[in-house]
Every structure is written in C-alpha cells, then in structure tokens.
Scaffold this active site. Structure first.
Site, PDB file in Angstrom:
ATOM      1  N   GLY A  52       6.379 -13.627  24.433  1.00  0.00           N
ATOM      2  CA  GLY A  52       6.987 -12.327  24.744  1.00  0.00           C
ATOM      3  C   GLY A  52       6.476 -11.265  23.789  1.00  0.00           C
ATOM      4  O   GLY A  52       6.454 -11.472  22.569  1.00  0.00           O
ATOM      5  N   ALA A  86      28.175 -15.675  26.574  1.00  0.00           N
ATOM      6  CA  ALA A  86      26.737 -15.396  26.672  1.00  0.00           C
ATOM      7  C   ALA A  86      26.479 -13.907  26.829  1.00  0.00           C
ATOM      8  O   ALA A  86      27.299 -13.176  27.382  1.00  0.00           O
ATOM      9  CB  ALA A  86      26.152 -16.126  27.876  1.00  0.00           C
ATOM     10  N   ARG A 127      28.126  -7.290  17.618  1.00  0.00           N
ATOM     11  CA  ARG A 127      28.053  -7.553  16.170  1.00  0.00           C
ATOM     12  C   ARG A 127      26.597  -7.533  15.710  1.00  0.00           C
ATOM     13  O   ARG A 127      25.717  -8.018  16.425  1.00  0.00           O
ATOM     14  CB  ARG A 127      28.626  -8.942  15.845  1.00  0.00           C
ATOM     15  CG  ARG A 127      30.125  -9.035  16.005  1.00  0.00           C
ATOM     16  CD  ARG A 127      30.634 -10.429  15.668  1.00  0.00           C
ATOM     17  NE  ARG A 127      30.345 -11.381  16.722  1.00  0.00           N
ATOM     18  CZ  ARG A 127      30.700 -12.661  16.684  1.00  0.00           C
ATOM     19  NH1 ARG A 127      31.303 -13.165  15.624  1.00  0.00           N
ATOM     20  NH2 ARG A 127      30.425 -13.465  17.693  1.00  0.00           N
ATOM     21  N   GLY A 153      17.326 -14.854  28.693  1.00  0.00           N
ATOM     22  CA  GLY A 153      17.495 -13.997  29.870  1.00  0.00           C
ATOM     23  C   GLY A 153      16.163 -13.473  30.366  1.00  0.00           C
ATOM     24  O   GLY A 153      15.856 -13.515  31.558  1.00  0.00           O
ATOM     25  N   LYS A 154      15.356 -12.982  29.423  1.00  0.00           N
ATOM     26  CA  LYS A 154      14.051 -12.429  29.796  1.00  0.00           C
ATOM     27  C   LYS A 154      13.166 -13.494  30.451  1.00  0.00           C
ATOM     28  O   LYS A 154      12.525 -13.242  31.469  1.00  0.00           O
ATOM     29  CB  LYS A 154      13.360 -11.870  28.542  1.00  0.00           C
ATOM     30  CG  LYS A 154      11.973 -11.323  28.814  1.00  0.00           C
ATOM     31  CD  LYS A 154      11.159 -11.280  27.538  1.00  0.00           C
ATOM     32  CE  LYS A 154       9.699 -11.293  27.876  1.00  0.00           C
ATOM     33  NZ  LYS A 154       9.082  -9.980  27.838  1.00  0.00           N
ATOM     34  N   ASP A 193       6.086  -9.383  18.967  1.00  0.00           N
ATOM     35  CA  ASP A 193       5.783  -7.968  18.672  1.00  0.00           C
ATOM     36  C   ASP A 193       6.606  -7.425  17.516  1.00  0.00           C
ATOM     37  O   ASP A 193       6.214  -6.464  16.872  1.00  0.00           O
ATOM     38  CB  ASP A 193       6.015  -7.108  19.928  1.00  0.00           C
ATOM     39  CG  ASP A 193       7.406  -7.295  20.514  1.00  0.00           C
ATOM     40  OD1 ASP A 193       7.751  -8.441  20.874  1.00  0.00           O
ATOM     41  OD2 ASP A 193       8.161  -6.303  20.588  1.00  0.00           O
ATOM     42  N   GLY A 222      20.926 -19.331  19.564  1.00  0.00           N
ATOM     43  CA  GLY A 222      21.272 -18.420  20.663  1.00  0.00           C
ATOM     44  C   GLY A 222      20.493 -17.123  20.552  1.00  0.00           C
ATOM     45  O   GLY A 222      19.802 -16.871  19.553  1.00  0.00           O
ATOM     46  N   ASP A 223      20.540 -16.317  21.630  1.00  0.00           N
ATOM     47  CA  ASP A 223      19.900 -14.992  21.664  1.00  0.00           C
ATOM     48  C   ASP A 223      18.395 -15.049  21.432  1.00  0.00           C
ATOM     49  O   ASP A 223      17.798 -14.138  20.845  1.00  0.00           O
ATOM     50  CB  ASP A 223      20.537 -14.044  20.633  1.00  0.00           C
ATOM     51  CG  ASP A 223      22.022 -13.871  20.871  1.00  0.00           C
ATOM     52  OD1 ASP A 223      22.450 -14.035  22.028  1.00  0.00           O
ATOM     53  OD2 ASP A 223      22.741 -13.573  19.901  1.00  0.00           O
ATOM     54  N   HIS A 266      22.889 -12.281  28.086  1.00  0.00           N
ATOM     55  CA  HIS A 266      21.477 -12.525  28.411  1.00  0.00           C
ATOM     56  C   HIS A 266      20.859 -11.216  28.894  1.00  0.00           C
ATOM     57  O   HIS A 266      21.225 -10.699  29.948  1.00  0.00           O
ATOM     58  CB  HIS A 266      21.353 -13.627  29.472  1.00  0.00           C
ATOM     59  CG  HIS A 266      21.818 -14.978  28.976  1.00  0.00           C
ATOM     60  ND1 HIS A 266      21.836 -16.101  29.760  1.00  0.00           N
ATOM     61  CD2 HIS A 266      22.254 -15.375  27.759  1.00  0.00           C
ATOM     62  CE1 HIS A 266      22.279 -17.137  29.044  1.00  0.00           C
ATOM     63  NE2 HIS A 266      22.545 -16.704  27.828  1.00  0.00           N
ATOM     64  N   THR A 267      19.914 -10.703  28.114  1.00  0.00           N
ATOM     65  CA  THR A 267      19.349  -9.383  28.411  1.00  0.00           C
ATOM     66  C   THR A 267      18.169  -9.501  29.365  1.00  0.00           C
ATOM     67  O   THR A 267      17.265 -10.313  29.147  1.00  0.00           O
ATOM     68  CB  THR A 267      18.872  -8.709  27.104  1.00  0.00           C
ATOM     69  OG1 THR A 267      19.904  -8.846  26.131  1.00  0.00           O
ATOM     70  CG2 THR A 267      18.552  -7.242  27.323  1.00  0.00           C
TER      71      THR A 267
HETATM   72  P1  GDP Z   1      19.474 -14.624  25.238  1.00  0.00           P
HETATM   73  O1  GDP Z   1      20.927 -14.717  24.910  1.00  0.00           O
HETATM   74  O2  GDP Z   1      18.690 -15.811  24.785  1.00  0.00           O
HETATM   75  O3  GDP Z   1      19.207 -14.286  26.681  1.00  0.00           O
HETATM   76  O4  GDP Z   1      18.895 -13.409  24.381  1.00  0.00           O
HETATM   77  P2  GDP Z   1      19.571 -11.963  24.188  1.00  0.00           P
HETATM   78  O5  GDP Z   1      19.346 -11.180  25.402  1.00  0.00           O
HETATM   79  O6  GDP Z   1      20.969 -12.089  23.674  1.00  0.00           O
HETATM   80  O7  GDP Z   1      18.716 -11.433  22.973  1.00  0.00           O
HETATM   81  C1  GDP Z   1      17.331 -11.337  23.034  1.00  0.00           C
HETATM   82  C2  GDP Z   1      16.935  -9.918  22.677  1.00  0.00           C
HETATM   83  O8  GDP Z   1      15.553  -9.851  22.521  1.00  0.00           O
HETATM   84  C3  GDP Z   1      17.280  -8.901  23.743  1.00  0.00           C
HETATM   85  O9  GDP Z   1      17.572  -7.683  23.104  1.00  0.00           O
HETATM   86  C4  GDP Z   1      15.978  -8.794  24.560  1.00  0.00           C
HETATM   87  O10 GDP Z   1      15.839  -7.542  25.208  1.00  0.00           O
HETATM   88  C5  GDP Z   1      14.967  -8.952  23.466  1.00  0.00           C
HETATM   89  N1  GDP Z   1      13.686  -9.567  23.839  1.00  0.00           N
HETATM   90  C6  GDP Z   1      13.461 -10.718  24.523  1.00  0.00           C
HETATM   91  N2  GDP Z   1      12.149 -11.029  24.509  1.00  0.00           N
HETATM   92  C7  GDP Z   1      11.539 -10.036  23.805  1.00  0.00           C
HETATM   93  C8  GDP Z   1      10.197  -9.816  23.387  1.00  0.00           C
HETATM   94  O11 GDP Z   1       9.277 -10.590  23.667  1.00  0.00           O
HETATM   95  N3  GDP Z   1       9.966  -8.687  22.629  1.00  0.00           N
HETATM   96  C9  GDP Z   1      10.951  -7.822  22.279  1.00  0.00           C
HETATM   97  N4  GDP Z   1      10.659  -6.761  21.535  1.00  0.00           N
HETATM   98  N5  GDP Z   1      12.222  -8.030  22.643  1.00  0.00           N
HETATM   99  C10 GDP Z   1      12.514  -9.111  23.390  1.00  0.00           C
HETATM  100  P1  IMO Z   2      23.729 -16.503  24.307  1.00  0.00           P
HETATM  101  O1  IMO Z   2      23.850 -17.336  25.544  1.00  0.00           O
HETATM  102  C1  IMO Z   2      24.760 -16.071  20.094  1.00  0.00           C
HETATM  103  C2  IMO Z   2      28.440 -18.104  18.840  1.00  0.00           C
HETATM  104  C3  IMO Z   2      29.607 -17.328  18.283  1.00  0.00           C
HETATM  105  C4  IMO Z   2      30.186 -18.370  17.329  1.00  0.00           C
HETATM  106  C5  IMO Z   2      30.016 -19.669  18.105  1.00  0.00           C
HETATM  107  C6  IMO Z   2      31.225 -20.118  18.911  1.00  0.00           C
HETATM  108  O2  IMO Z   2      23.627 -15.055  24.576  1.00  0.00           O
HETATM  109  O3  IMO Z   2      22.651 -17.063  23.423  1.00  0.00           O
HETATM  110  P2  IMO Z   2      32.334 -19.245  21.164  1.00  0.00           P
HETATM  111  O4  IMO Z   2      32.773 -17.866  21.575  1.00  0.00           O
HETATM  112  O5  IMO Z   2      31.283 -19.854  22.012  1.00  0.00           O
HETATM  113  O6  IMO Z   2      33.511 -20.169  20.957  1.00  0.00           O
HETATM  114  O7  IMO Z   2      31.702 -19.023  19.696  1.00  0.00           O
HETATM  115  O8  IMO Z   2      28.906 -19.443  18.975  1.00  0.00           O
HETATM  116  N1  IMO Z   2      27.985 -17.680  20.180  1.00  0.00           N
HETATM  117  C7  IMO Z   2      26.816 -17.062  20.405  1.00  0.00           C
HETATM  118  N2  IMO Z   2      25.872 -16.608  19.538  1.00  0.00           N
HETATM  119  N3  IMO Z   2      24.547 -15.989  21.421  1.00  0.00           N
HETATM  120  C8  IMO Z   2      25.458 -16.492  22.305  1.00  0.00           C
HETATM  121  O9  IMO Z   2      25.177 -16.647  23.609  1.00  0.00           O
HETATM  122  C9  IMO Z   2      26.684 -17.001  21.808  1.00  0.00           C
HETATM  123  N4  IMO Z   2      27.788 -17.570  22.371  1.00  0.00           N
HETATM  124  C10 IMO Z   2      28.577 -17.979  21.367  1.00  0.00           C
HETATM  125  O10 IMO Z   2      29.165 -16.174  17.601  1.00  0.00           O
HETATM  126  O11 IMO Z   2      29.396 -18.473  16.179  1.00  0.00           O
HETATM  127 MG    MG Z   3      22.365 -13.578  24.012  1.00  0.00          MG
END
Ligand code: GDP
Ligand code: IMO
Ligand code: MG
Length: 426
Positions: free
Chosen positions: A413, A39, A304, A17-18, A334, A12-13, A41-42
C-alpha cells in the site's frame, strides 16, 4: 473457486479495510467472521471515504454478497445506522445478509462494558462497544441471536428467562437496569427492519463454496489481540485468527486456499497492554499526523490517538506462524518516505538473553527490543504502481519482511485509496 481469509498481523488497524476493498473486485461474497462494531475499517474508493464498523468492506462491489457471519456480535442499531449512512451515499446494500446464529449485542452489554472500563480493576482500554459482555453472554448461553427475531413469541420467553441474571449484574456494577418490555420493543423493531436479511449461515456459505464462487473472509483486529493467542487480558473477546473463519462460518478448513496477513509498515495499537517498540509521543508525531487526513493515526472507531512504534518483526512472524499466511500485504510504506534512518525490531531480549518465542503479556512488558537500522529512501512512493519503480531501500525493507517471516509480500500500500497499491510483486 477460491476461499481467501484476510486477517490483521499486528494489533489491529493494519489496513484490512483497504485491502478487502481492493480484493473484493474478484469476489462473489465477503464475510465478516468475528468481532462487532469495535472494528473501524477504512475504505477510500469511487463511492467516497468510509469507516465501516460492521458491514463487510466488500459491500461496494456490485453483485458481491456481504455477509455478517455467525462469529460476530452485532448491535442492530449500529448496523441500521451504518446501512442508512452508506445508502445515503448511493451504495446498494440489498446484498447484505446476516447469520441467523450471530449474537445480538444489546444495550446492556454496552452499559456493562462501560462500567467495567471505569473500574481500575477490570478496565483494559476497550472500545466500550459491549463486545466482551456480548461474547460472555454467548458463552454462558444467555445471548439472544438473530434467529430469535424470526420467532417473536419464543424471543419474548428467552428475554424473560435471561433478564433477571442480566439485571442482577447491572445492579452489582451500579448500572441502571433494563426492562424486558423495553428490550422486546427494540427486538420487534429490529425484526421489522433487519429480519428479511437473516439467513441460515452454514448452507449460505457452503452452497456458495460448492457453486465455485470466490469468497473472502474479513477479519477484525489482529493476532496480538486474539483472546487465546494474544496479549491476554489486553485482548478482544474473539479469535481474529484465520482458523476461526472456518469455525465461524461452518466450512471445512481444508477448503481454505489463501491466507493474507495485513500489516502496517510500522506498528500501532489502541488500548492498554505491552508494546515493545512503542515510541514516545514526540517521535511518533511523524506517523500520527494531525487527525485531518483519512490516514492519520487516530482510531477509526473511537478517535483515540493510536500508540505508535517502529516495525516489530517478531510480532509479524508470530502472526504468520499462528495464521499460516500464504502472502502478506504491507500497508503505509509511504509513511516511511521521509525518514533518514528506519529502525526495525528483529528480536527480543528477556533478562539480557535473546528469546525465540512470543511471550505472553506479563513477560512482553519486560522484553527489550533488539533493533537494526536501515537507510531510508527519502523519495515519495505514493505515485508508484510497479514494484520495479520502488526506491532500492524500500525494496530492501520489503525483502527484509519476507526473509524474516518466510512469507512473500504480494501487495504494497502506498496511500489510503483503493488504487494506491502495488500488486505486481509476485
Ligand atoms: P483496519 O482496521 O485494518 O481496516 O485499518 P484502519 O482503517 O483502522 O486503519 C488503517 C489506516 O491506514 C486508515 O486510516 C487507512 O486509510 C490507512 N491506510 C491503509 N493503507 C494505507 C496505505 O498504504 N498508505 C496510507 N498512507 N494509508 C493507508
Ligand atoms: P479493527 O478491526 C484496534 C482493542 C481495544 C482494546 C481491545 C479490546 O479496526 O482493527 P474490545 O472493545 O474489543 O473489547 O477491546 O481491543 N480493539 C481494537 N484496536 N482496532 C480494532 O479493530 C479494535 N477493536 C478492539 O482498543 O485494546
Ligand atoms: Mg481499524
């Protein structure tokens, strides 16, 4: 016309989103196909900086429909809050639709999730948004769905039927119970506020495909947290893998044209569970940042501090295997700009022997990561927009990912904003 599925390749993360925000430029519809407001998504674009929890990241593209699909569990209060927030920043939300078959995530699901997390026996570090309990109610056929908002008499009878079971469970966990009257009042409000957005999902999606439109299915979380294929029990309660997009939306799998796997140039995870390349806190501070920048490594949902480690290629390869990626997007290259040496995990040893499969959680806790060390590039990449201009060692890093996974890297990215991306690789 094309159907593209975009999913996370790690825990995840990864930057989904980007990349969705970037790809939505060419899309007629973006569909979230599983998960709920766990979720985060930034998105950073002309409209501002956003952390979306339920609304698909295609909402910013004018004329693009945003669809909360059937496989989701949706907390209506959170959806209303999110709609109000983005509308206050001038974003048009008139094209946001909700599947009539999506599950309504109720206040009691949140209470049960929180109680479960307090218990040493059942806690796994969830986001406490009620996700597991909403999906459990779906599985035992006690859930209410958005279709119930369109027929309030039937809705009331369903509520009366399920509340005794729900309240018994709440009592067993030492939680306050909920009256059917109070929940029904909420449902009337949700019907008045969201009812006009509810549509029949299978015709909604299939008609768009048959009209020749471009559809993007946006996954939540990543393959390692898939309830069937991930690090059970430290997983979410849905399937964040590409094939589930077709199940959720009700279209034939053969309609899928592209599957984009999004990965970070290193690894992060939130919540409990095995993490073979995890660094100790001192080392990971370089990746994490202070929390003051949008791309610092703190959970976009819970705030967190994320657990961090070097890139784990066996994980990305596993994700490529179970999803069938046709291309990969590598985010945050980067963030490696300043390192002299960069370690990459290229295999696991279990009891001293290299293994060629992704173990389940109990074994994954025991593996030893096998690393190679690459030379860093020590050059800022943030301003680069063409692959040819990347430093040679950064290119070697990208090529290593391609060789190891057998999947071409199509997007790179170099910063959090929509245009901070290299797209001329292929
Ligand atoms: P998602 O859950 O997959 O949409 O990802 P999140 O938004 O939870 O976390 C991704 C993080 O990385 C966010 O803080 C974004 O702003 C950042 N991000 C995404 N792509 C890039 C990148 O290419 N470079 C940098 N520096 N940050 C990025
Ligand atoms: P995005 O879409 C990172 C993790 C929780 C926990 C496990 C189960 O932004 O990538 P839940 O609340 O789904 O029952 O938790 O999954 N978790 C995530 N970790 N990014 C997320 O979403 C998450 N959604 C749930 O931390 O380990
Ligand atoms: Mg995320």
């Amino acid at each position: 016309m094309s159907v593209t599925i975009l999913v996370g390749a790690q825990f995840g993360d990864e930057g989904k989103g980007k990349i969705v925000d970037y790809l939505s430029e060419k899309m007629d519809m973006v569909v979230r196909f599983q998960g709920g407001d766990n979720a985060g998504h930034t998105v950073v674009n002309d409209s501002g900086s956003f952390k979306l929890h339920l609304i698909p990241c295609g909402i910013f593209k004018k004329g693009c429909k945003a669809f909360n699909g059937t496989g989701m569990v949706i907390n209506p209060d959170e959806l209303i809050k999110e709609l109000t927030e983005i509308e206050s920043k001038g974003v048009d939300t008139s094209e946001l639709y909700i599947s009539s078959r999506a599950v309504i995530l109720m206040p009691y699901h949140i209470a049960l999730d929180s109680a479960s997390e307090k218990s040493g026996r059942t806690g796994i570090g969830t986001t406490k948004r009620g996700i597991g309990y909403a999906y459990a109610d779906r599985a035992r056929r006690n859930a209410l769905r958005f279709e119930n908002l369109l027929d309030l008499d039937y809705c009331r009878s369903r509520l009366d039927a399920v509340m005794p079971t729900i309240n018994a469970e709440l009592e067993a966990k030492g939680c306050e119970t909920f009256s059917a009257d109070a929940i029904f009042e909420k449902m009337k409000y949700w019907a008045a506020t969201l009812g006009k957005r509810v549509v029949e999902p299978v015709s909604f999606v299939n008609n768009a495909i048959n009209r020749g439109e471009n559809l993007l299915f946006e996954g939540q979380l990543g393959a390692m947290k898939d309830i069937d294929l991930g690090i059970y029990p430290y997983v979410t309660s849905s399937n964040p893998v590409a094939a589930y997009a077709a199940v959720s939306a009700g279209f034939p799998v053969k309609k899928i044209d592209e599957i984009v796997g999004v990965m970070k140039a290193f690894t992060s995870a939130v919540g409990d569970g095995p993490f073979p390349t995890e660094m100790n806190d001192d080392m990971s501070d370089g990746f994490r940042g202070t929390g003051n920048n949008i791309d610092d490594e703190f959970g976009a949902r819970t705030g967190r501090a994320r657990r961090l480690g070097w890139l784990d290629l066996p994980i990305v390869k596993f994700a490529a295997t179970v999803n069938g990626f046709t291309s990969i997007a590598v985010c945050k290259i980067d963030k490696l700009d300043t390192y002299d040496k960069i370690k990459v995990c290229v295999g696991y040893k279990l009891n001293g022997k290299e293994i060629d499969y992704m173990p389940s959680a109990t074994e994954l806790y025991k593996v030893e990561a096998v690393y190679i060390e690459m030379e860093g590039w020590k050059t800022p990449t943030n301003g680069i927009r063409s692959y040819k201009d990347l430093p040679e060692n950064a290119k070697k890093y990208i090529e290593l990912i391609e060789q190891y996974t057998g999947v071409p890297v199509k997007y790179i990215g170099v910063g959090p904003a929509r245009d901070e991306i290299i797209t001329d690789r292929l």
